[in-house]
Design an enzyme around this catalytic site. Structure first.
Site, mmCIF file in Angstrom:
data_model
loop_
_atom_site.group_PDB
_atom_site.id
_atom_site.type_symbol
_atom_site.label_atom_id
_atom_site.label_comp_id
_atom_site.label_asym_id
_atom_site.label_seq_id
_atom_site.Cartn_x
_atom_site.Cartn_y
_atom_site.Cartn_z
ATOM 1 N N GLN A 153 -0.723 21.688 26.615
ATOM 2 C CA GLN A 153 -1.983 21.771 27.354
ATOM 3 C C GLN A 153 -2.464 20.384 27.780
ATOM 4 O O GLN A 153 -2.557 19.482 26.938
ATOM 5 C CB GLN A 153 -3.045 22.428 26.481
ATOM 6 C CG GLN A 153 -4.323 22.746 27.227
ATOM 7 C CD GLN A 153 -5.334 23.436 26.344
ATOM 8 O OE1 GLN A 153 -5.909 22.810 25.470
ATOM 9 N NE2 GLN A 153 -5.547 24.721 26.564
ATOM 10 N N SER A 204 -7.877 17.907 28.012
ATOM 11 C CA SER A 204 -8.775 16.833 27.554
ATOM 12 C C SER A 204 -8.387 15.484 28.151
ATOM 13 O O SER A 204 -7.213 15.215 28.383
ATOM 14 C CB SER A 204 -8.711 16.698 26.032
ATOM 15 O OG SER A 204 -9.151 17.876 25.425
ATOM 16 N N GLU A 264 -9.770 35.997 24.201
ATOM 17 C CA GLU A 264 -10.174 35.755 22.828
ATOM 18 C C GLU A 264 -10.914 37.005 22.337
ATOM 19 O O GLU A 264 -11.872 37.458 22.924
ATOM 20 C CB GLU A 264 -11.038 34.494 22.832
ATOM 21 C CG GLU A 264 -11.639 33.908 21.586
ATOM 22 C CD GLU A 264 -11.232 34.393 20.215
ATOM 23 O OE1 GLU A 264 -10.098 34.793 19.970
ATOM 24 O OE2 GLU A 264 -12.124 34.374 19.355
#
Lengths: 406, 330, 406, 330
Positions: A128, A131, A249
């Site tokens: 990923q 950030s 989720e």
């Protein structure tokens, strides 16, 4: 208010348990944590076994190759695999839980066919790239930019806190395709790209944490060329595309961790009893308090799963934001207290960096920080759950010069 | 009554602060961490720092001038140890200071002296044993006796090394049986009970120094780091974290100075409790202010967290301090 | 770093102690707390005795009729009177500690002659009209307005949290003499008036607190006429005038309370020993922790007094704002914990509303609120001591509609 | 598994909420406080509320329908008691509910029944004794025995009144010797151990209700009250106080529902601990949000604080719960 599992759920559990009992003894020994290729092989091997047994993509929709399991079944799956000591999702984490669901929901048919099956079969590993060092909690202020050049984007910037970057085949990358202009919200102009990790210009540097481990990496991107066809969703619509993942989720994110914490808590209690620290009522009562905490965190997990299962059944997408923030605030605190208490029980052995509880104590320090600091979580609860007004925007005023110590 | 620092005391602190800025700045600190990691901790404390401290009178501070010391008292020592704690100077500072005048070379920093306190049931930890020349040994049954000295090698033979969570505080463990086997070859003209009290003050001082450093680091970061378009220090959540850190540091410092001035056992216990709380909690709160940036190996906040997890020399558990303070009330 | 008192200070203490030993046994029994005139008579009687013995206005400057004592002497005075169980300052509080010092610093010669001697002699009682119901922590946003009409101000508005209003002769009143205009700071346009409490239009209503007591009152002002000559300081300059009073704070504000808390803590410990709760290590350790807290709060008091004594000696005005906020944050917490612990020790008797510790437990609830909430104190520490930037101004944004429970 | 409330459960809660809005709103609450003050507490609980609750089946909820009850279970009772706690309905709700079917008139709210649990060493407190008709008595040596019943007047003769800090919970104290003198004149077909567990759930439910009410009151105030030119709820300090209040209330509620469903002794102990913490701390934090406005007698937050200071019926100390939960881990 029914805490009993249905016959169907119990049957699912029994079948899974039987399979785990059969397959786990056949696994090779786990690799050295520093051996990245070994870890990749181990994790993807496990995923292959899951695939063959019909457990791969358990919670994915069936039309994406998943099993369309209910949130409760997913909870049972996570509970049982943790109990049985099965391997963790490991290198398959981003593929199975972030990038895959995003592609399933927003990708074209071609993109789904290209990327989803290899994830389920344990053939390709994703990492990923969200950030950035300067963004921190303010994720949407990311600066990595992608300039369109014909059929490719030319991507330059840097990312941080990337797991498994060393061995990943693909990176789900958020980039800024339209520069920020004054007055436009910062989450506009972002796009979601699938970047091949072997593309020229991708440099990965291990990032050592305070726990001494190199679980994470920094990623430096220097004019990396990514085909436009690797963009999922429309250009500049990447923020929404990413948020879609959250709708996968189902309140199950911490099931395995809560099961593991309860097991550790029992071990700490027994260690206390063995070494005499149990006789200190302060230690004993803290252990009792933690038993209450983790017992209710387990019940809250069930509550959140029930809520999302209901939402799914009645309306489709379930985002149990409330429950998730409430859970995370209390869980991160309880987890830190658990390992502080373990240190008290360890006594003179508490500073032993080789003791797993000491290592966990260090890594638990990140729980009030990572994936939204406790401060951010409290803001979410206050504003989105309780409806309290947001803070005023604008620049702060200067204060008087600071006081100096001494 | 004038509780404030005297001009002489301020000058003393300033001189050490200058020395540490020149000889043990951030670069030196990180070099010490790297060296400790490379050599499994046997490299700490760096000998040159030890000698530099010895030259300033850090270790011989409380020896009479006639004996080559500086002739100052526990309050001045507390002030210097606070600075050392702020800079995270590694090494058995307390033990070497306490050994000055009794163990040759301790006062000048030529010798590295560590300490083993076997008051409670074991195992017992000893810090910096590999680098040490001598060990002060306080045995359980000699509470009122004089303090004994052993050669470090004699202790090393019995001790088991531990991979310490704090890279700058290498540790060994010894059982009670191990300790009884150690050959003692000297005594220090001090009672164990007094020495433990002085050790408590000097260890609390280092924790107060660390707690204060955490406030300054957190505040600097909160003023510089911008998120959501403004310095994070303009958010009340961050402000109030920092304010509570300051409260803890100031209270602990006040307790420390009072204990150093009065040498009272209860005030010493209070100082130890508050210093411990301030160091532990401020280091955590500082990490919270730094967020992910503080979670990297390169950030210094980890070193303060880890140091705060190492038990104090001669420290007892907080519970014992609290029990003692409760008795004081009756 | 000298904690020993000088010979002069010890002599002051010995003389005071001797006088207290002589005079206290001669005092009449204290009045019923609900008997306001009785309380006024008792408090002013004590002030008269202090005056005659030369202790009145101990910390006031000599040119205002005070004794010009050092902060350390004042500390000794407060410590010794508390230890000896002497009467509290009571009804003389505002006169001696707020209004008097303000007049001494900012009043004209005529005003000083008119108002100061009766305060010192216990002849006149003052109360304070600062707080307003709608202002709360934001004191400067007060709305009580004073319209000039020739030689008088016509005052209309309401005040709250006024002690001794029932028996006061004068009120130090903050009023808005110039209406707030957009953009001007809210503490502009405020004036300080001495209002006679018997003026027509002044109505006092007792305000019952959650502790059940009526220590405070609300004050309603309906076109009350106050002579312009009763204004201290320039018109619209009242905020600065009021702030001047703070420069009389020498870190001694809580000396008596800390002495009293330490005495109570000893009583609680002995009660615990007597009734067996002492055998619970959690109770015992909390008591030990509180012993540490109050010990250091006493030392911090000495530290603050030393700092202000030094500042006085070297520069004049001492405002130990840092120390005061740090002290108050910790003290209010410690005091609440003290009485919560007392409740644990009392066990089945804890809910006894007639037990003094239960009454104190209730009133201690105000400590994190009154005179600047803990939240305001943390802001002060963060901005004025640590130099952190202020928050942006402006109006908050609307949030989404609130979540509803169920 | 579906942990959520069923539609029937929601309807049940809604009906009681409507009843309380009509019959025990804020005006009625304050009237009850005034009456209690005027008559030294003998006026609580108001008989008309008691009968109104009896009519809705609040007390007879778990009696079989054949016996004139509603035939529901502990989870439904917990939901209703949570509502009662939110409204601060005064009176021995738990004891009267537990006495339904055993003490005549309890199920219908004609009788007021209180409870005396003499498990640990005394003195023991009994609430609402002046208004009560009967008292369930659980003596120390009859842990496994059936529960006995005494006439309230028999208990009253031995008991000493206390000026209760909570105006809505008048209290009496009895020593162990007093208790042994009380004439018992009946038994309840329930084991003390089961009754204590049910009492713990019902008392925890009231505390959860109070804790939730504190969140709603604080949030409403924070949205309306303006200071420094903006609603105080826009300040992070206030926001975060409210968020933590919600976390406590939600966790305690989850623990409560789990305990009510499973009737497990450990989950009951967990629910009791969390409910106690939530009620006590939320009431304080609510006061902090209200500031001075909350410190007046007229504000309702005081009533929740004071109620949280009254020990639960059949409650044991938190320490005992924690010890029990620790044993569970072994």
């Amino acid at each position: 208010m029914d805490l009993a599992y249905t016959d169907e759920e119990e049957e699912f559990r029994a079948r899974l348990r039987a399979w785990l009992g059969k397959v786990l003894p056949t696994l090779p020994p786990p690799p050295d944590p520093r051996d990245w290729p070994g870890r990749r092989a181990y994790d993807t091997g496990w995923q292959r076994l899951l695939y063959e047994a019909g457990y791969a993509g358990l919670h994915w929709p069936e039309d994406a190759g998943g099993r369309g399991a209910t949130p409760t079944q997913h909870l049972i799956y996570l509970e049982e695999t943790e109990r049985a000591g099965a391997p963790y999702v490991g290198a398959n984490f981003v593929g199975l839980l972030h990038a895959g669901p995003t592609i399933a929901a927003e990708g074209t048919e071609r993109q789904r066919r290209r990327w989803l099956p290899p994830i389920l079969r344990g053939e390709e590993v994703w990492c990923q790239g969200f950030s950035e060092p300067d963004a921190g909690s303010d994720l949407a202020s990311l600066r990595t930019r992608a300039v369109r050049d014909g059929d490719t984007y030319v991507v330059t910037g840097s990312k941080i806190w990337t797991s498994h970057a060393e061995v990943a085949d693909w990176c789900e990358l958020l980039v800024r395709t339209t520069p920020r202009a004054d007055g436009t919200p910062k989450h506009h102009g972002i796009s979601w790209l699938a970047m091949p990790m072997d593309a020229p210009g991708v440099r990965v540097r291990p990032l050592r944490t305070l726990a001494g481990s190199t679980e994470f990496a920094e990623m430096f991107l220097d004019e990396v060329r990514v085909p436009v066809g690797n963009r999922v969703g429309a250009q500049d619509d990447g923020w929404r595309v990413t948020m879609v993942t959250l709708s996968f989720e189902r309140g199950t994110a911490f099931v395995g961790e809560v099961v593991a914490c309860r097991r550790t808590l029992g071990e700490v209690a027994r260690a206390a009893r063995a070494n005499g620290t149990w006789d200190d009522p302060a230690v004993r009562r803290t252990l009792g308090r933690l038993a209450a905490e983790f017992s209710v965190l387990w019940r809250l997990t069930q509550w959140n799963v029930s809520a999302s299962q209901h939402a799914l059944r009645t309306g489709g997408s379930a985002v149990p934001g409330t429950g998730a923030s409430v859970f995370k605030l209390r869980y991160s605190q309880a987890r830190q207290l658990l390992y502080d208490t373990a240190a008290t029980v360890l006594g003179p052995h508490a500073p032993d960096g080789d003791h797993p509880w000491t290592a966990e104590r260090l890594s638990s320090l990140s729980y009030t920080i990572a994936a939204g600091t406790s401060q951010i979580q409290r803001n979410i609860v206050a504003e989105r759950v309780l409806g309290l007004p947001k803070e005023p925007r604008g620049l702060p005023e200067r204060s008087a010069p600071p006081w100096t110590s001494g | 009554m004038d509780f404030r620092l005297t001009d002489d005391q301020r000058a003393l602190v300033g001189a050490l602060r200058d020395l540490l800025a020149a000889r043990f700045d951030r670069t030196a600190l990180r070099a010490a961490v790297d060296a400790a990691e490379a050599e499994g901790g046997t490299a700490t404390p760096p000998r040159d720092i030890w000698r530099a401290l010895g030259e300033t009178g850090f270790f011989g501070l409380r020896l009479p001038e006639a004996d080559g010391g500086v002739g100052l008292g526990l309050p001045e020592a507390a002030l210097l140890f606070e600075e050392a704690g702020s800079a995270l100077v590694p090494g058995p500072l307390t033990a070497t200071h306490l050994a000055a005048g009794a163990v040759p070379g301790a006062a000048t920093g030529e010798a590295v002296v560590t300490l083993l306190d076997a008051r409670v049931a074991g195992p017992h930890s000893v810090a910096h044993l590999d680098a040490a020349d001598a060990v002060l040994v306080l045995t359980a049954d000699r509470e009122t006796a004089e303090v004994t000295v052993a050669e470090a090698s004699a202790v090393r033979r019995r001790a088991e090394p531990l991979r310490s969570v704090d890279p700058l505080t290498p540790l060994h463990l010894l059982t009670m049986a191990d300790i009884s086997e150690i050959t003692l070859n000297g005594t220090v003209p001090a009672r164990a009970v007094a020495l433990r009290r002085e050790a408590a003050v000097l260890e609390a001082a280092q924790r107060v120094g660390s707690a204060g450093r955490m406030v300054r680091m957190a505040v600097q970061h909160a003023r510089e780091r911008e998120q959501f378009g403004r310095p994070i220090g303009s958010f009340q959540a961050v402000k109030h974290l920092c304010a509570e850190m300051l409260v803890r540091a100031e209270l602990a410092r006040t307790a420390l100075y009072a204990a150093a001035v009065t040498a009272d056992p209860y005030e010493t216990a209070a100082a130890r409790l508050l210093a411990d709380e301030a160091a532990t909690r401020n280091a955590r709160d500082c990490l919270q202010v730094f967020g992910g940036m503080g979670f990297t190996w390169e950030a210094d906040v980890q070193l303060h967290i880890k140091r705060s997890w190492i038990p104090s020399v001669c420290g007892q558990e907080s519970a014992a301090d609290e029990d003692m303070l409760a008795e004081w009330l009756l």
